[in-house]
Design an enzyme around this catalytic site. Structure first.
Site, PDB file in Angstrom:
ATOM      1  N   ASP A 160      11.868  -0.500   4.603  1.00  9.78           N
ATOM      2  CA  ASP A 160      10.559  -0.861   4.067  1.00  9.78           C
ATOM      3  C   ASP A 160       9.700  -1.550   5.129  1.00  9.78           C
ATOM      4  O   ASP A 160      10.179  -2.454   5.824  1.00  9.78           O
ATOM      5  CB  ASP A 160      10.767  -1.792   2.867  1.00  9.78           C
ATOM      6  CG  ASP A 160       9.500  -2.086   2.117  1.00  9.78           C
ATOM      7  OD1 ASP A 160       8.902  -1.135   1.569  1.00  9.78           O
ATOM      8  OD2 ASP A 160       9.096  -3.260   2.079  1.00  9.78           O
ATOM      9  N   ASP A 181       5.050   4.581  -4.225  1.00 12.90           N
ATOM     10  CA  ASP A 181       3.820   3.844  -3.903  1.00 12.90           C
ATOM     11  C   ASP A 181       2.578   4.732  -3.923  1.00 12.90           C
ATOM     12  O   ASP A 181       1.479   4.242  -3.658  1.00 12.90           O
ATOM     13  CB  ASP A 181       3.924   3.216  -2.508  1.00 12.90           C
ATOM     14  CG  ASP A 181       4.781   1.956  -2.489  1.00 12.90           C
ATOM     15  OD1 ASP A 181       4.918   1.324  -3.561  1.00 12.90           O
ATOM     16  OD2 ASP A 181       5.301   1.614  -1.413  1.00 12.90           O
TER      17      ASP A 181
END
Length: 559
Positions: free
Chosen positions: A201, A332
């Site tokens: 991430d 996302d």
């Protein structure tokens, strides 16, 4: 297949957002045993790897991206025994498991941060980024990704700590060698347990500026300018590679905001010194708002010329030197068929198949986000109360209530187009209550179109989006040219705002992909398809010599 290619170069990845995939215990939340119960479905699709969004212990401020214990499973998802059962069953089925790794920041409830807050001389103080006030204010004017300032003041020690995301997600200090070694030990612990890789991430943000006294840095609101691809990022990743990746046969992909082709050649170089590949965001920014103050929040469509020229830049820029990851959507990003295609009843299936073909015939490792293979769409919530995503809710209040940049209805149209919750609605398994995801009301609403768009319906329909994805995955596994071949846009089509046509070529085979990006019928004389060229795959049942119908996509083997 090129004898030098790695297994991950001809793999296809299926991304699972555990909270929304399958509920096995009737609490309205997806869980690990739910994923295990659906492995047959994932295996049938033909993919090789499952990427799991975070399953670690977390207060769930940001849906698991705020980790309080890297070596425990969040109780809402199950137990470590449940995880080990999932891993074992997946391996039995020849499916690999890639974990989400979140090491730019932790939760503020992680024991490191709890200790770090206690005093300036605490052993863990330097695990995070603490700074004195500057003229009575925060060290910089940086804004956090989820709205508000990127610094929070702590009354106990009279300093500010940095958080590029929510205040409950303090950033780790990667300059601290002991902290880095703790991260590597944790990664090795999971690797020894048998996980097959890591998706990292916002990994491009871990190296922060060396000089926070810089006046320009202090006055800027844009943290990305200073933290993307920071001064020691490649040192850290080479160190991580030496301490972790070199000891295991892992697949690694970095989420790298702010990366360009030049930087990607360092992150994902085929010399195997850092990561295998990166997620870049350039094509995800093509439909951002013309007003930079609103960032991604917009309801406009990306131009095809911009899109295909961007994809082409990455195809050619990395060829033979580094490796692409291929994706249209994830947890996302909004649903691909709603964003880049047409999710109307008439054109949803056709445009979903067209977009799938365009992506899956490029060079790189393709990622399929849960439900993408069904042509799942955005949910289009009418009320802010229906949203669960911190980013979406904060953005509404920031741009409508505080800064008054847009009115409420306009911002709602932006949320309908771009909210992360569009991807996070429950997986649509069947036309049963709650789409077969749960027998109880889920944590977020189910898209009402589950009655007609669901896995049960599509698996048994040979013409479904699902079975089109199966064919594309099968082709990738059987045709070396898709993994190894060169890429060129068809000459004369580069500036065409309706047509995307490209050629993949190796010593043995030449493929041509032809796609109509619009809901209009268009001419295609420039393509010069001959009677000796073989049509390998199409989203229509027949082939017209000189026309492409709405969202028509063709794959030819050229003679």
């Amino acid at each position: 297949m090129n004898s030098n290619s790695k297994w991950w170069q001809h793999a296809v990845v299926y991304q699972v957002y555990p909270k929304s995939f399958q509920d096995s215990d009737g609490d309205g939340l997806g869980d690990l045993n739910g994923i295990t119960s659906r492995l047959d479905y994932i295996k049938d699709l033909g993919v090789d790897v499952i990427w799991l969004n975070p399953v670690y212990k977390s207060p769930q401020v940001d849906n698991g991206y705020d980790i309080s214990d890297y070596q425990s499973i969040n109780p809402s998802l199950g137990t470590m025994q449940d995880f080990e059962r999932l891993l074992h069953k997946a391996h039995e089925m020849n499916l690999k498991i890639v974990m989400d790794l979140v090491v730019n920041h932790t939760s503020d409830q992680h024991k490191w941060f709890v200790e770090s807050k206690k005093s300036k001389d605490n052993k863990y103080r330097d695990y995070y980024i603490w700074k004195d006030p500057v003229d009575g204010h925060a060290p910089t004017n940086w804004e956090a990704s989820f709205s508000g300032p990127a610094w929070t003041y702590d009354d106990t020690t009279k300093q500010y700590y940095l958080h590029l995301f929510a205040p409950q997600q303090p950033d780790l200090n990667w300059e601290n060698e002991e902290m880095r070694n703790n991260v590597y030990n944790m990664m090795n612990w999971w690797s020894d347990k048998g996980v097959d890789g890591f998706r990292m991430d916002v990994i491009s943000l871990i190296s922060k500026p060396e000089d926070f006294d810089n006046k320009e840095l202090q006055e800027s609101t844009d943290s990305g300018k200073y933290v993307s691809n920071g001064p020691h990022i490649h040192d850290y990743l080479r160190e991580m590679n030496k301490n972790v990746m070199k000891k295991h046969d892992l697949m690694t992909v970095g989420e790298t905001p702010g990366v360009n082709v030049k930087e990607a050649l360092k992150y994902a170089n085929l010399d195997d010194s850092e990561l295998n590949m990166v997620f870049e965001f350039e094509h995800m920014g093509l439909d951002s708002n013309p007003n930079p103050a609103l960032g991604k929040w917009s309801d406009q469509k990306a131009s095809l010329v911009d899109l295909k020229n961007n994809l082409s830049k990455w195809q050619k820029g990395l060829y033979g030197k580094a490796w692409n990851s291929l994706y249209w959507n994830n947890h996302d990003q909004p649903r691909v068929v709603s964003r880049f295609g047409n999710d109307s009843k008439e054109y949803r299936e056709l445009s979903a198949k067209m977009l799938a073909m365009v992506l899956h015939l490029l060079q790189g490792t393709p990622y399929i986000y849960e439900g993408e293979e069904l042509g799942m769409t955005n949910i289009y919530f009418d009320s802010l109360d229906d949203y669960r995503d911190l980013e979406s809710i904060n953005a509404y209040h920031e741009f409508v209530d505080e800064k008054k940049l847009v009115d409420g209805p306009t911002m709602m149209s932006y949320l309908k187009a771009k909210s992360r919750d569009n991807a996070r609605t429950p997986m649509q398994w069947s036309d049963d209550d709650y789409a077969g995801f749960s027998d109880k009301e889920p944590w977020i609403k189910v898209n009402p179109n589950y009655k007609s768009i669901n896995a049960k319906e599509e698996v048994s329909d040979p013409n479904s989006v699902y079975n089109f994805y199966k064919e594309l995955i099968s082709l990738r596994h059987s045709l070396p040219v898709i993994t190894d071949g060169t890429y060129e846009q068809v000459e004369g089509t580069e500036d065409d705002d309706s047509l995307y046509a490209y050629v993949r070529k190796d010593d043995n085979q030449t493929l041509m992909v032809v796609a109509n990006y619009t809901d209009k019928e268009i001419d295609r004389p420039v393509l010069k398809i001959s009677k000796d060229d073989k049509l390998l795959l199409s989203n229509y049942d027949d082939d017209l010599a000189n026309k492409l119908r709405p969202y028509e996509a063709k794959l030819y083997v050229l003679d």
